[in-house]
Design an enzyme around this catalytic site. Structure first.
Site, short mmCIF file in Angstrom:
data_model
loop_
_atom_site.label_atom_id
_atom_site.label_comp_id
_atom_site.label_asym_id
_atom_site.label_seq_id
_atom_site.Cartn_x
_atom_site.Cartn_y
_atom_site.Cartn_z
CB ILE A 1 -8.79 -11.06 -12.60
CG1 ILE A 1 -7.58 -11.10 -13.14
CG2 ILE A 1 -9.97 -10.98 -13.86
CD1 ILE A 1 -7.21 -12.50 -13.94
CG HIS B 1 1.06 -1.23 -15.78
ND1 HIS B 1 0.93 -2.38 -15.48
CD2 HIS B 1 2.32 -1.14 -16.60
CE1 HIS B 1 1.78 -3.33 -15.85
NE2 HIS B 1 2.63 -2.47 -16.81
N GLY C 1 0.67 -1.21 -0.04
CA GLY C 1 -0.11 0.03 -0.13
C GLY C 1 0.89 1.21 0.07
CB THR C 2 4.13 2.29 -1.18
OG1 THR C 2 4.20 1.93 -2.47
CG2 THR C 2 5.15 1.40 -0.09
CG ASN C 3 1.22 3.31 -5.83
OD1 ASN C 3 1.81 4.44 -6.27
ND2 ASN C 3 1.99 2.49 -5.99
CG ASN D 1 -3.95 -0.23 -12.90
OD1 ASN D 1 -3.94 -0.47 -11.63
ND2 ASN D 1 -3.45 -0.53 -14.07
#
Ligand code: GAR
Length: 209
Positions: free
Chosen positions: A94, A111, A13-15, A109
């Protein structure tokens, strides 16, 4: 009006933390992260949510018969919480079109590569950086994009390039890309969304003034 944001996570969860920090700095004005959903229990991202006083839920794929049943519960949970924006921040489960159709151009999202390089099925987490190093690219980076049914193919919102170093390992490259790109462009994209500055036309994102 302020938007209600849900962040979906599967790991450290660093983002998510970058988003919480941005929120605390006032970057999202009256928009707010109101829900964190994890795809498994015990992940550190849930601690981060708790520390920031954000409600959380755990939805495990293995508790559902199939992807459709999982996606229905996920969609129902998002709708029950009046969520306007869904952020996939390292979410590795998914999901199907039920979620995409409930949130057209409202799921984003992050990436860890410059799409269309090193993306699509099987490219997640460290695998992305292994592939970039195996190819010998001199730059990689990160991409924030809207999510559509085709994996990693939705309209691109923001990208940031990061230099690859000769002695990089997948781990060092991952860390540099997170620090220099992901943790910057993800909050920036959320801010733009919350300010209604993103328009999608012909699969391209136009950013308003
Ligand atoms: C991040 O590097 C994110 O870009 C990546 O997973 C990591 C999650 O880290 N996502 C993907 O690979 C999606 N295909 P975090 O839990 O510390 O934010």
């Amino acid at each position: 009006m302020g938007k209600r944001i849900a962040v979906l996570v599967s790991g450290g969860g660093t983002n998510l933390q970058a988003l919480i920090d941005a929120q605390n700095e006032g970057m999202f004005s009256d928009s707010k992260i109101t829900l964190v959903i994890a795809s498994k229990p015990g992940v550190y991202a849930l601690e981060r949510a708790k520390n920031a006083d954000i409600a959380s839920a755990v939805l495990c794929r293995k508790d559902y018969a199939d992807i459709a049943a999982y996606s229905k519960t996920l969609t129902d949970t998002l709708k029950a919480n009046n969520i306007d924006l869904v952020v996939l921040a390292g979410f590795l489960t998914i999901i199907d079109e039920q979620v995409y159709e409930a949130y057209p151009n409202a799921i984003i999202n992050i990436h860890p590569a410059l799409i269309p390089s090193f993306c699509g099925k099987g490219y997640y987490g460290l695998h992305v950086h292994e592939a970039a190093l195996a190819k010998g690219v001199k730059v990689s980076g990160a991409t924030v994009h809207f999510v559509t049914p085709e994996c990693d193919a939705g309209p691109i919102i923001l990208q940031k390039a990061v230099a690859v170093q000769q002695n990089d390992t997948p781990e060092t490259l991952q860390e540099r890309i997170m620090k220099e790109a992901e943790w910057k462009i993800l909050p920036e994209a959320v801010k733009l969304f919350c300010e209604d500055k993103l328009t999608v036309k012909n699969n391209k994102v136009y950013i308003g003034e």
